[in-house]
Design an enzyme around this catalytic site. Sequence first.
Site, short mmCIF file in Angstrom:
data_model
loop_
_atom_site.label_atom_id
_atom_site.label_comp_id
_atom_site.label_asym_id
_atom_site.label_seq_id
_atom_site.Cartn_x
_atom_site.Cartn_y
_atom_site.Cartn_z
N PRO A 1 29.86 26.77 15.86
CA PRO A 1 31.23 27.21 16.06
C PRO A 1 32.15 26.72 14.96
O PRO A 1 31.93 25.67 14.36
CB PRO A 1 31.61 26.58 17.40
CG PRO A 1 30.68 25.46 17.59
CD PRO A 1 29.44 25.74 16.82
N SER B 1 -27.05 -24.11 -13.58
CA SER B 1 -27.37 -22.69 -13.44
C SER B 1 -26.19 -21.81 -13.85
O SER B 1 -26.34 -20.61 -14.07
CB SER B 1 -27.76 -22.39 -11.99
OG SER B 1 -26.69 -22.73 -11.13
N GLY C 1 31.66 27.27 8.82
CA GLY C 1 32.86 27.78 8.19
C GLY C 1 33.91 27.96 9.26
O GLY C 1 33.68 27.67 10.42
N SER D 1 -25.88 -27.46 -3.19
CA SER D 1 -26.24 -27.24 -1.79
C SER D 1 -27.66 -26.72 -1.63
O SER D 1 -27.86 -25.55 -1.31
CB SER D 1 -25.22 -26.30 -1.12
OG SER D 1 -24.94 -25.19 -1.93
#
Lengths: 646, 301
Positions: free
Chosen positions: A116, A475, A35, A545
Site C-alpha cells: 500500500p 636412528s 510508491g 623406549s
Amino acid sequence: MRHDIDNNNIAAAESVRDYLAGQERKSLLRFLTCGSVDDGKSTLIGRLLSDTKQIFEDQLATLERDSRKHGTTGDDVDFALLVDGLEAEREQGITIDVAYRFFSTPTRKFIVADTPGHEQYTRNMATGASTADLAIVLVDARQGILAQTRRHSIIASLLGIRHIVLAVNKIDLVDFDQAVFDTITADYADFAKDLGFASIVPVPISARYGDNVARRSERIDWYSGPTLVEQLEAVVVDDAAAEMPFRFPVQYVNRPNLDFRGFAGTIASGSVSQGDEVVVAKSGKASRIKRIVTQGGDLESAVAGQAVTLVLADEVEISRGNMLVAPNARPHVADQFAANLVWFNEHALLPGRSYLLRTETDQTSATVTELKCRINVNNFAREAAKSLEMNEVGICNISVQAPIAFDSFADNRTSGAFILIDRVTNATVGAGMIVHALRRADNIHWQSLDVDKNERALAKNQRPAVFWFTGLSGSGKSTIANLFEKKLHASGKHTYILDGDNVRHGLNRDLGFTDEDRVENIRRVAEVAKLMSDAGLIVIVSFISPFRAERRMARELMPKGEFIEVFVDTPFEECAKRDPKGLYAQALAGKLKNFTGVDSPYEAPESPEIHLKTLGKSPEMMVETLDDWLRQRDSAEQQYDNGGGI
Amino acid sequence: MLARLTHLDRLEAEAIHIFREVAATFSKPVMLYSVGKDSSVLMHLAMKAFYPAKPPFPFLHVDTTWKFREMIEFRDAMAEKLGFDLIVHINEEGVRDGINPFDSGSNTHTHIMKTVGLRQALDRYGFDAAFGGARRDEEKSRAKERIFSFRDAQHVWDPKNQRPEMWKIYNTRVAKGESIRVFPLSNWTELDIWQYILQEDIPIVPLYFAKERPVVERDGMLIMRDDERMALKPGEKIDHRMVRFRTLGCYPLTGAIESGADTLEGIVSEMLVARTSERQGRLIDRDEAGSMEKKKREGYF
Ligand SMILES: Nc1nc2c(ncn2[C@@H]2O[C@H](COP(=O)(O)OP(=O)(O)O)[C@@H](O)[C@H]2O)c(=O)[nH]1
C-alpha cells in the site's frame, strides 16, 4: 483403441515432465511494488498478471463486473480491482494491506508483494519489503518524486533491498515526453545516492495501456533500455548467502527417543557438511556434525535456505534460540547493540520500556536504552527525537536481558534482524536491523564455563596428539622430531618435544638404565605427555623406549587415536656407523652397560601407526611421510563419520 | 560448487520452517485436515518437518457429513498408514437440526457444519494454533492474508489490522482464548502443488483423477450423486460421464469437470491449458462479492 489412448497418455506424460523440468530450472525473484497512492501500483500488477497470462477467464469475468461497479477507468477493465482483495479496499479504492501475487515468464518465477502507498500502512509495506530482493518504485510522471516515494525507498534500503526499478508511470498522460522522464530519473538518482542501492534502472511505462511493461512501446521510441519485464528477468540478485559463514539458528530440538537428538532449523547462511566442526554460539562449545537428517535420507552437506535436522557428535547443551556457527567466523554474542528501528504501532516507542525482542528463533526482554536520532524519511537527515511515532524510523541502542547471537544486518539479513513485541497486547510494534554490537559487549565470545581439553584444543585450533618416536640410539629420532615440530609450528600448531636426553637431565635425573629405571622413565614421560595433550598440545616424544610393554602402557594412557607410534627404523649397523655421540663405540667396547641393541634388547614395534624406514632417505622425506599420514587421517575420519551416522 | 535450490526446494523449506516454528512456540497446535490435495501436501510436509519423530500435534477433520465417501475412506487409510492422531469432529447440533446443503442452502450449510463446527472443535480442545492449506493464489482476500494469521477469542479475522510479518520472524504470541491460523502453503501456486505431488509421489484422493461417475447437471455445475440423500429434481437425470474434481468439499456443492485426465501428468497438462481458476468449482465463492473474505472473518478457513 485402448492402445492409442495409452500412447497419447505416455506422450502427454513425457511432455508434462519436460515442461515441469523446465519450470524447475527457473529462478525465483521476490519483489515488491511501492510508491505513492494512485501512482498505479495495483494497475501495474494487474497488467503484469494479465500480460503474462496469469488471469483466468472467470477472474476476468468477475473483474469486468466489478469494474462497472467500483472501477475508475470508465469502460476499460480496472486491473486495480483484481488485486485490491479486501472489501474495504474496493469500497475506498485504496490498497490497505500487502497482497502477494504470482506469475512467471519463460525464464523466471515471480512472487510480487503489492504494497500500500498510504503512509498509515507503512508497516504493511515493510512486511512486503522484508522478503523482497528488488523494489519497483512507481512514480506518477505528472507528480514526480513524492514524499511517499522517498519514504518507501528509504525503508526498502533499510530493509536490505539492493535493486530498484524506477517505473515512471502514466507516461501516456505527459505525451510520452522524454524530458519529464529525464528530470524524474535525475531527481531520483540524486535523492538515492546515499541509499546504497546496487542498481537503479529507470523505465518509462504506462501500466494502464501496457507500454514497456511486457511489451516494448512504439510510442516511447526515444527509450532504448529494457522493458519492465525484461529488467525483472535480467536482474542478478546476489545469491551470496551460501558463501557466507555458517549460521544455523536452532528452531526446534527433535528428541523422539533417547537415541536421537537432532537440532532442527533453516540454514540462514553458509553451508555445512558431515564432519564439519561447529560451535554453539552462546556457550562456545564445539562439536562436529555427525548427521544431516532429512526424511529422504541423510545429506552429505546442506546450504543456506535448506530446512534440515543436525545431529552432533557430542552431547552439548543447545536449546531453541541458540545458533550453530562456523568456528572461525562467529557471530556476536552480546546484550547490547545499536540498531535501526522502524516503528509500526500507534503507541509510540518509549525508551526505557520493556518489550519482547524476537529474532528468528530467540526471544528475550529488551529495552531501548537510548534513542540516538530519528531519520527523516524525506531527506535522510538525522534529527533529535524523544520517541518514535508510528511509521517513523530511528537509530537506537538496545539492551537485552540475556545475550543473543547475531550479525550485523548489513552482513546477514537473517541473523541481523529482529522484531519488538508489546508485552501486553502482543502486537508487533517494531522491526529492527542491527548495526553493530556495543563496546562493552563487543566481541567477547562466551567461553564455556568448564574449560576442558576440547576447549583448550579449540582455542589452539588443533587436535591434541602424542607422536611417540621409538628407535635405536642414533636412528634419527631427534633430527626428524625437530624438523617435524618446525613444520607443525610453521602451520600454526602448538607443539612440544619431550626428548629422552633432555628429560633425563631434569625430571628423570634420578633414574639410571636398569630395566626398572627404564620402565619408570617411560612411565613418567608418558604421564607428562598426557598432561600436555590434555592442555591441547601436540606432543612429540623422542625416546628409545625399547620395550613393547611400556609403549603399550603409554598408549593406554591416552584416549583412543591420540597415541601415534612412530617407528624410526634404522638398522643397527647404520646407527653404529653414524654413532653421533660415540656411544656405540663405547658400548661395543664394553665400556657402557645396558646399551640398547648391544647388551639390552630393542623390541621393534609390531604395528606402529607410522613406520619410517630411514635408510637412504633424508630427514625431510621422513617428515613428508608424517605429513601425509596426518592428511590421510583427517580425510579418513570424515569418511568414517559419513558412514557412521546411518 | 554447491547445488542451487530450486523454486520447489525453497517452498518446501519455507513450509517446514513454519511447521517447526509452530511446534516450538505453541502449546496446543492442530492441523486442519480437509483430505484434499493441499491437505495431502501439508501432511507430507509435516511428516518431513519432524522426521524421525511424528508430527507433535493431532490432525482435525471437520466432517460436515456430506463429504465424498472416497474422501472418508482415504482419510482413514492415511491416518492408519502414517500413524497420526486423527480427530474427527461433527457439529452434532447441526445434524440434530437437520442442516443439509439442499434444504438449508449452501451458505447456511457451510456456515453451520463447517465454520461453526470448526469453532466448536477449536474451543473444545483449546487449540491455540491451527494449520490450514490455504494458498495466496486461490482468492483475492487470501492473497492478503499473513502466514501467521491472528484470530481473536471469537475466531474473528480482522483484515484491516493484521500484524506486520517481517522476514521469517513470526510473532506467535497469543493471549488465552486467542489463536493463530497458520498457512505453510501461502506462497505455493496450484501448479507448484501439482508439481510437488508429482515429484514426491504424494497419495491423493482418487476423485482428482478422471473416471466414469454418476453426475447430475444442476445450476450449471456437474454434481456427483455420491449417495441416495441427493434427491433428483424434476427434469434432472443421472449421466455417467468421465469427470474429475479440481477441488474437494461437500459433494453436493462441488462441481466436477469433464476430463479424460486419469494420471497426474494428465491433470497437470489439462491445468496448463485451463483458463478457469480453481475455486470456480465451489458454489460458496460465487454467492456474493467478497464472500470468501466474509466467511474468513467469521472463522472459516
Ligand atoms: N492514464 C493512465 N492511468 C493510469 C496508469 N496507471 C494507473 N492509472 C490510473 O491511476 C489510478 C490509480 O491507480 P491504482 O493502480 O489504483 O494506484 P495504486 O494506488 O498505486 O494502486 C487508476 O485510476 C488507474 O487506472 C497509466 O499508466 N496511465
